[in-house]
Design an enzyme around this catalytic site. Sequence first.
Site, PDB file in Angstrom:
ATOM      1  N   HIS A 282     120.586 -28.589 -27.369  1.00 37.09           N
ATOM      2  CA  HIS A 282     119.448 -28.617 -26.473  1.00 37.09           C
ATOM      3  C   HIS A 282     120.065 -28.160 -25.012  1.00 37.09           C
ATOM      4  CE1 HIS A 282     117.436 -30.821 -29.465  1.00 37.09           C
ATOM      5  NE2 HIS A 282     118.459 -31.934 -29.305  1.00 37.09           N
TER       6      HIS A 282
ATOM      7  N   ARG B 216     113.780 -32.735 -24.714  1.00 36.76           N
ATOM      8  CA  ARG B 216     112.190 -32.654 -24.454  1.00 36.76           C
ATOM      9  C   ARG B 216     111.730 -31.516 -23.485  1.00 36.76           C
ATOM     10  NH1 ARG B 216     110.335 -38.738 -24.366  1.00 36.76           N
ATOM     11  NH2 ARG B 216     108.204 -37.636 -24.996  1.00 36.76           N
TER      12      ARG B 216
ATOM     13  N   ARG C 104      96.895 -49.749   1.135  1.00 38.28           N
ATOM     14  CA  ARG C 104      96.366 -49.338  -0.117  1.00 38.28           C
ATOM     15  C   ARG C 104      95.263 -49.899  -0.758  1.00 38.28           C
ATOM     16  NH1 ARG C 104      99.507 -44.472  -1.619  1.00 38.28           N
ATOM     17  NH2 ARG C 104     100.330 -43.993   0.311  1.00 38.28           N
TER      18      ARG C 104
ATOM     19  N   PRO D 115     114.730 -41.369 -16.338  1.00 32.11           N
ATOM     20  CA  PRO D 115     115.900 -41.979 -15.332  1.00 32.11           C
ATOM     21  C   PRO D 115     115.118 -42.244 -14.012  1.00 32.11           C
ATOM     22  CG  PRO D 115     116.257 -39.506 -15.712  1.00 32.11           C
ATOM     23  CD  PRO D 115     115.138 -39.987 -16.683  1.00 32.11           C
ATOM     24  N   GLU D 116     115.331 -43.224 -13.528  1.00 35.58           N
ATOM     25  CA  GLU D 116     114.690 -43.828 -12.249  1.00 35.58           C
ATOM     26  C   GLU D 116     115.767 -43.526 -11.065  1.00 35.58           C
ATOM     27  OE1 GLU D 116     112.663 -47.188 -11.852  1.00 35.58           O
ATOM     28  OE2 GLU D 116     112.319 -46.940 -14.296  1.00 35.58           O
TER      29      GLU D 116
END
Length: 286
Positions: free
Chosen positions: A95, A115, A159, A2-3
């Site tokens: 889970h 996970r 940067r 997920p973002e």
Amino acid sequence: MPELPEVEVVRRGLKRYVAGRTIKAAEVLHPRAVRRHTTGPEDFVRVLAGAAVNDVRRRGKYLWLPLSTGSVLVGHLGMSGQLLLQPAGATDGPHLRVRLQFSDGGPQLRFVDQRTFGGLAVSPATGPEGLPAELAHIAPDPLSPELDEAAFATALRRRRTNVKRALLDQSLISGVGNIYADEALWRARLHYARPTETLTRPAAVRLLAALREVMTAALAAGGTSFDSLYVNVNGESGYFERGLEVYGRAGRPCRRCGAPIRRDPFMNRSSYICPRCQPRPRRAHW
Ligand SMILES: [Zn+2]
């Protein structure tokens, strides 16, 4: 994974269904899910019992819940974490890692993580507005009002790297992952390998505007369900994958110019680009 828009969808759901409720009991079904709670699962359970959830906030991809005890419950979904509101009688899935019961007897908050890269922890509230110390280094994200456009453009151009790597650096801007980086670069017509020092200030500002646009649109669609694991607190998927312009569209025509979208290897993952709209920077730029 997920973002930011997906985590924001979860935050809104939690705020709606959990804020204002008092935790009756916590239960840890897998210690790995609370490994960042350094004093152990028993302490995690102890400090949550009787605590009321005052609010649900987000910084980057972390969620944090200020509690009536003065501490904060911090959560990260990792690759596959889900925070689900489920009735007390609902069957435990294989889970299920952590369960929070509330004193009102209403739906439980369940942390489900196939996970187990995600996790929960309780931390002291130390920073501004009770921000826990472990989140203090995370930069503002494209949706946060404190992200200053001019300061972002300056920091990005300072940067010494390429533009996509800079976008993925959580100390410059948080919450941007592979999907929305590719989508914003396409919108801003920038190649992922463009050296940041060659970006003009207007290009840097355009890129931030593109990030905000794509994340706002994704949020409105309930996020992107790139796999079946991302769901909101009610277990529903988002549908923004229909709005993706390049990510996952290799070989299909660019919706702007018709050239086939290309998938390039990038940092052990992929970058999706339109080779015509986002030409590789000239050698002189490297
Ligand atoms: Zn194109």
